[in-house]
Scaffold this active site. Sequence first.
Site, PDB file in Angstrom:
ATOM      1  N   HIS A   1       0.808  -1.229   0.000  1.00  0.00           N
ATOM      2  CA  HIS A   1       0.000   0.000   0.000  1.00  0.00           C
ATOM      3  C   HIS A   1       0.832   1.265   0.000  1.00  0.00           C
ATOM      4  O   HIS A   1       0.322   2.349  -0.253  1.00  0.00           O
ATOM      5  CB  HIS A   1      -0.948  -0.004   1.206  1.00  0.00           C
ATOM      6  CG  HIS A   1      -2.052  -0.998   1.048  1.00  0.00           C
ATOM      7  ND1 HIS A   1      -3.279  -0.659   0.549  1.00  0.00           N
ATOM      8  CD2 HIS A   1      -2.096  -2.333   1.272  1.00  0.00           C
ATOM      9  CE1 HIS A   1      -4.046  -1.733   0.492  1.00  0.00           C
ATOM     10  NE2 HIS A   1      -3.337  -2.776   0.930  1.00  0.00           N
TER      11      HIS A   1
ATOM     12  N   ASP B   1       3.574   9.553  -1.070  1.00  0.00           N
ATOM     13  CA  ASP B   1       2.395   8.802  -0.652  1.00  0.00           C
ATOM     14  C   ASP B   1       2.172   7.662  -1.636  1.00  0.00           C
ATOM     15  O   ASP B   1       2.330   7.870  -2.845  1.00  0.00           O
ATOM     16  CB  ASP B   1       1.170   9.733  -0.684  1.00  0.00           C
ATOM     17  CG  ASP B   1       0.200   9.446   0.446  1.00  0.00           C
ATOM     18  OD1 ASP B   1       0.170   8.293   0.914  1.00  0.00           O
ATOM     19  OD2 ASP B   1      -0.523  10.368   0.861  1.00  0.00           O
TER      20      ASP B   1
HETATM   21  C1  GDG Z   1      -1.886   3.941   3.126  1.00  0.00           C
HETATM   22  C2  GDG Z   1      -0.922   4.675   2.204  1.00  0.00           C
HETATM   23  C3  GDG Z   1      -2.639   4.580   0.399  1.00  0.00           C
HETATM   24  C4  GDG Z   1      -8.578  10.106   7.494  1.00  0.00           C
HETATM   25  N1  GDG Z   1      -8.961  10.893   8.510  1.00  0.00           N
HETATM   26  C5  GDG Z   1     -10.210  10.575   8.817  1.00  0.00           C
HETATM   27  C6  GDG Z   1     -10.634   9.590   7.963  1.00  0.00           C
HETATM   28  N2  GDG Z   1      -9.617   9.316   7.156  1.00  0.00           N
HETATM   29  C7  GDG Z   1      -9.621   8.323   6.092  1.00  0.00           C
HETATM   30  C8  GDG Z   1      -9.628   8.965   4.746  1.00  0.00           C
HETATM   31  C9  GDG Z   1      -9.005   7.872   3.883  1.00  0.00           C
HETATM   32  C10 GDG Z   1      -8.042   7.192   4.843  1.00  0.00           C
HETATM   33  O1  GDG Z   1      -8.427   7.556   6.152  1.00  0.00           O
HETATM   34  C11 GDG Z   1      -6.601   7.633   4.632  1.00  0.00           C
HETATM   35  O2  GDG Z   1      -6.092   7.012   3.518  1.00  0.00           O
HETATM   36  P1  GDG Z   1      -4.836   7.558   2.730  1.00  0.00           P
HETATM   37  O3  GDG Z   1      -4.782   6.849   1.436  1.00  0.00           O
HETATM   38  O4  GDG Z   1      -4.965   9.002   2.539  1.00  0.00           O
HETATM   39  O5  GDG Z   1      -3.530   7.306   3.634  1.00  0.00           O
HETATM   40  P2  GDG Z   1      -2.882   6.181   4.639  1.00  0.00           P
HETATM   41  O6  GDG Z   1      -3.693   5.979   5.829  1.00  0.00           O
HETATM   42  O7  GDG Z   1      -1.494   6.636   4.884  1.00  0.00           O
HETATM   43  O8  GDG Z   1      -2.850   4.795   3.810  1.00  0.00           O
HETATM   44  C12 GDG Z   1      -1.689   5.470   1.166  1.00  0.00           C
HETATM   45  C13 GDG Z   1      -3.494   3.765   1.348  1.00  0.00           C
HETATM   46  O9  GDG Z   1      -2.700   3.067   2.285  1.00  0.00           O
HETATM   47  C14 GDG Z   1      -4.354   2.751   0.578  1.00  0.00           C
HETATM   48  O10 GDG Z   1      -3.558   1.852  -0.118  1.00  0.00           O
HETATM   49  O11 GDG Z   1      -3.490   5.392  -0.387  1.00  0.00           O
HETATM   50  O12 GDG Z   1      -0.795   6.086   0.273  1.00  0.00           O
HETATM   51  O13 GDG Z   1      -0.076   5.518   2.953  1.00  0.00           O
HETATM   52  O14 GDG Z   1      -9.950   6.952   3.477  1.00  0.00           O
HETATM   53  O15 GDG Z   1     -10.923   9.304   4.399  1.00  0.00           O
HETATM   54  N3  GDG Z   1     -11.858   9.058   8.006  1.00  0.00           N
HETATM   55  C15 GDG Z   1     -12.718   9.531   8.960  1.00  0.00           C
HETATM   56  N4  GDG Z   1     -12.338  10.471   9.849  1.00  0.00           N
HETATM   57  C16 GDG Z   1     -11.115  11.025   9.809  1.00  0.00           C
HETATM   58  O16 GDG Z   1     -10.783  11.868  10.648  1.00  0.00           O
HETATM   59  N5  GDG Z   1     -13.954   9.039   9.012  1.00  0.00           N
END
Ligand code: GDG
Length: 725
Positions: free
Chosen positions: A165, A372
Amino acid sequence: MAKTIIISNRLPVKMEILPGGEIRFKASEGGLATGLGSVYKQGDNIWIGWPGHFLNSVDEQDHVIRELTKENMRPVFLTADEIRLFYEGFSNEVLWPNFHYFPQLVVYEDSYWESYEKVNQKFCDAVLQYTEEGDTIWVHDYQLLLLPQMLREKLPRIAIGYFNHIPFPSFEMFRMLPWRKSLLMGLLGADLIGFHTYDDMRHFLSSVSRLTPFSVKEQFVQRGERRIKVESFPMGIDYERYADSAAAPETISQEVEYRTALGGKRLILSIDRLDYTKGIPQRLRAFNEFLIRYPEFKEKVSLVMVVVPSRDQVGMYKDLKETVDELVGKINGTHGNMKWTPVHYFYRSIPMQKLSAYYRIADVGLVTPLRDGMNLVAKEFIASKLDKKGVLILSEMAGAAKELSDAILINPFNKNEFVQAMYQALTMPLPEQRSRIEKMQVSLKKYNIHHWVRIFMDGLAEIKQEQQAYLTKQIDETDLPEILSRFEKAPRRFIFLDYDGTLVGFNVNPAACQPDEELLSIFEGLAKDSRNHVIIISGRPHQTLDAWMGKFPFTLIAEHGVWTKKENGEWSIKENLRKDWKVEIKKIMDAHVDRTPGSFIEEKNFGLVWHYRGVEVGLGELRSRELMSHLRYLASSRGLQVLEGDKVVEVKNIEVNKGIAAFRFISKNPEDLHLAIGDDWTDEDTFSVMPDEAITIKVGHAASKAKFHLDTVGDVREFLKRLMV
Ligand code: GDG
């Protein structure tokens, strides 16, 4: 029935222990959890992972197992020490910073690695408890890099997929890790290895080709008999979930509440976990600069920054929190007033409905990580824009930038570009906003999370099938008696043997491959039996074959058929071959040698070979492609052939090939036995002229016309020894 097993460090649940000891589970809302929900909740499928709490008492553990089992989940219980060393330590203080290009933050600590290995083994044991042959296993993410190979050792035929990921770093970064080779070997237990982007997969393949002995061709790695596919699968979001949530009445009333509070000010939104990869301080500095350069936006626009607490036990995250706090204070202190707060900063996680309201209301989505893997926030922002109003500013360092080219793409290290992007976003005409968002929505709707799961699972099934098709049969204990008995009964045996790569291993210096003692004694053994007619058929010069094997009563065929020496006879040369072409071709090869240290030319009577085994990995391949394309044109007009072998490019007369040469020695007597062994594509010509009932054996695992294969030179020698017993 065959089932699918998903494995990740964390289970897709939040577990709560109430004061009375009662345990409650709440389904996690993460993208992965919803996406894979369609998989693990079906039939006998399961998801295995850590439930997120330390449970020491057996009663508690039993209770958790029972409860999770009802939801198709199985726990792996980790101790506080394991979480400290394996998770916070190796996963988050070694792999995370290295894979995100922060090598200066890596903590090189052996106890982390020891725990990482131990915990991967713990996961392996748990998985083995629930797995049967025929099941499909899908391992997720960097905490479990060693698991695929651990499982492979116990379950040689099972289908194993792995998805990374986070980014996979370039070889220059990855090579710094002292455990680099073990990590790759661990991952290469999988059959399908997925990354978000093409660049990640390219980086991975380049590390594999430099650090492991396995051959890499295009997107495939050949590990023994297993062909492994490496592919990019950009992860999507649950599009409908975000679109529906944006349309929900509660979201809309939440939005109204926010709008009233903002009093008509425009809004820039950023949402991420507190992490140095997300570029939060850089974003704040750019916003500060924006307010200085474009003061007309003061009191008109605010930045809403939601920072979700994360890994707060790790020291460097505590420092980052302090930096962010200070910067927010500084910006608000410098620019703010009673009517206007430039940065609304929330250090907490927010519920989905509020998140949706923010996505709806924001004029600009600011997603600017320094690195990222993908970044799902960028995609969710677009999916929530039901009225198609709004602009996404996206860092080109996020995997998502590869798909969302209609966002304003920026380099987050370039403050000027950052500031200009904010200005462009806040002044973008509505029709342009609509057209950009619409294009991105069309793509995100199609390439959603369900699509991602489907193509990964299909890809895994496909490579498993392909592996079958590629398999020449390994000579095993059931084939051997039959071969031996045919051999024993045959009045005459014609044994065609290639030399390099078949009877001896490769060496950077081709002159250093003379037969060793073991091989000489095999030759002697073969020579002793008058029923054997050994034909050594090689690309080497006749002088070399003569010096090394001339004393045996063998037929020697040199330079792929230019020279022949029959059993106990003299060398004779194929007639009417021209060699005046060599001057021109040699000039071209010389120019390549000048530019390619480590390469050299081998001159044969009717051939020229450019060797690049000693050249830097990658450069040799590049130069060989250049040379091939340069020579191909010349060759066709001069009656020559250009052939690409194992780290060689060879030019020779078109009428010279091992097949034509071998054909002269194939008997027309059906009682005679024909055996041919060879390792590279030049031996395919030999295999193709063999009679149907011949025993043909490929050394290695590439696709072949041969019926059987043996793994190594050592196996070939053992096989030949068995023929002499
Ligand atoms: C890893 C990789 C890759 C965040 N704050 C809140 C909240 N979120 C949710 C977002 C989104 C998720 O969390 C974060 O996903 P990301 O993709 O931005 O980043 P990572 O957690 O670092 O994930 C990344 C991912 O894996 C998938 O393969 O994209 O690059 O680092 O869904 O919406 N959701 C809620 N409240 C929050 O305060 N409900």
